[in-house]
Design a protein around this motif. Structure first.
Motif, PDB file in Angstrom:
ATOM      1  N   LEU A 143       0.787  -1.229   0.118  1.00  0.00           N
ATOM      2  CA  LEU A 143      -0.015   0.080  -0.001  1.00  0.00           C
ATOM      3  C   LEU A 143       1.021   1.221   0.120  1.00  0.00           C
ATOM      4  O   LEU A 143       1.687   1.315   0.848  1.00  0.00           O
ATOM      5  CB  LEU A 143      -0.708   0.116   1.214  1.00  0.00           C
ATOM      6  N   THR A 144       0.725   2.001  -0.933  1.00  0.00           N
ATOM      7  CA  THR A 144       1.416   3.389  -1.226  1.00  0.00           C
ATOM      8  C   THR A 144       0.395   4.299  -0.832  1.00  0.00           C
ATOM      9  O   THR A 144      -0.614   4.597  -1.335  1.00  0.00           O
ATOM     10  CB  THR A 144       2.012   3.541  -2.380  1.00  0.00           C
ATOM     11  N   LEU A 145       0.615   5.106   0.355  1.00  0.00           N
ATOM     12  CA  LEU A 145      -0.193   6.335   1.042  1.00  0.00           C
ATOM     13  C   LEU A 145       0.701   7.199   1.427  1.00  0.00           C
ATOM     14  O   LEU A 145       1.692   6.986   2.099  1.00  0.00           O
ATOM     15  CB  LEU A 145      -1.008   5.614   2.097  1.00  0.00           C
ATOM     16  N   ASN A 146       0.423   8.480   0.961  1.00  0.00           N
ATOM     17  CA  ASN A 146       1.359   9.658   1.505  1.00  0.00           C
ATOM     18  C   ASN A 146       2.621   9.332   0.949  1.00  0.00           C
ATOM     19  O   ASN A 146       3.635   9.967   1.996  1.00  0.00           O
ATOM     20  CB  ASN A 146       1.088   9.941   2.980  1.00  0.00           C
ATOM     21  N   LYS A 147       3.015   8.796  -0.023  1.00  0.00           N
ATOM     22  CA  LYS A 147       4.357   8.582  -0.655  1.00  0.00           C
ATOM     23  C   LYS A 147       5.278   7.802   0.144  1.00  0.00           C
ATOM     24  O   LYS A 147       6.228   7.443   0.229  1.00  0.00           O
ATOM     25  CB  LYS A 147       5.247   9.883  -0.598  1.00  0.00           C
ATOM     26  N   VAL A 148       4.436   6.650   1.190  1.00  0.00           N
ATOM     27  CA  VAL A 148       5.228   5.899   2.059  1.00  0.00           C
ATOM     28  C   VAL A 148       4.458   4.386   1.531  1.00  0.00           C
ATOM     29  O   VAL A 148       3.176   4.217   1.219  1.00  0.00           O
ATOM     30  CB  VAL A 148       4.668   6.096   3.444  1.00  0.00           C
ATOM     31  N   THR A 149       5.416   3.431   1.200  1.00  0.00           N
ATOM     32  CA  THR A 149       4.925   2.179   0.915  1.00  0.00           C
ATOM     33  C   THR A 149       5.120   1.149   2.071  1.00  0.00           C
ATOM     34  O   THR A 149       6.280   1.062   2.524  1.00  0.00           O
ATOM     35  CB  THR A 149       5.491   1.634  -0.273  1.00  0.00           C
TER      36      THR A 149
END
Length: 191
Positions: A124-130
């Motif tokens: 999951l990539t969310l707010n540029k964090v995976t």
């Protein structure tokens, strides 16, 4: 002749799995939603959702572990039911989002846990964090859609995310770090 027939049968049985393959299904954006909820100061449960997004499932009904899923959508497509809340979520306090900022999920493995259940692990990539997450998934139904007259499938899934894992932990612990995620999707077999 019997030897030839036996050899042909054995060859066919060995080769048969090679012919089976996942089939592409595309998400029905009008019947696919991701709903999230969180505790707000102990007084209420806040909710929001994403809807109208596209994605695809490579669905192998005979061997679900061979299936895969991928979905991508803009974070700005979030629906909160109150414009000021959405503006706050899109502000630097949380996402600092533009239309180019995407949320994506791509499965990396599927573990079948029951006749209609599985654990889907993916990035999951969310707010540029995976981060790797696990979805507890259920096949609701697969078969011919009564109106569309084509193969259709419906799935639901749940997971819990920590906002702080994605650099979204503002106001923790007053606003819960844990976010409950409920997913419900329909998908049509691609033509």
């Amino acid at each position: 002749m019997i030897r030839f027939a036996s050899a042909a049968l054995v060859a066919a049985l060995i080769a048969a799995p090679a012919f089976a393959a996942p089939e592409k299904y595309t998400l029905d954006p009008s019947h696919s939603q991701i709903v999230f909820s969180y505790n707000h100061l102990g007084f209420s449960t806040g909710t929001g959702m994403f809807s109208g997004f596209d994605g695809e499932i490579m669905f192998d009904q005979a061997d679900p572990a061979a299936s895969s899923v991928s979905v991508t959508f803009p974070v700005t497509s979030m629906i909160t039911g109150w414009d000021a809340r959405k503006e706050h979520f899109m502000s630097p306090d949380f996402f600092g989002a533009t239309d180019a900022d995407m949320v994506s999920f791509k499965s990396t493995s599927i573990e079948v846990t029951g006749e209609k259940t599985a654990k889907i692990t993916g990035d999951l990539t969310l707010n540029k964090v995976t981060k790797s997450v696990v979805l507890d998934a259920v096949l609701n139904q697969a078969g011919e859609h009564p109106m569309e007259k084509k193969p259709w499938a419906g799935f639901s899934a749940t997971t819990t995310l920590l906002r702080s894992d994605y650099n979204l932990g503002m106001f923790t612990p007053y606003v819960s770090d844990e976010v409950q995620v409920n997913i419900s999707i329909e998908a049509a077999k691609a033509e």
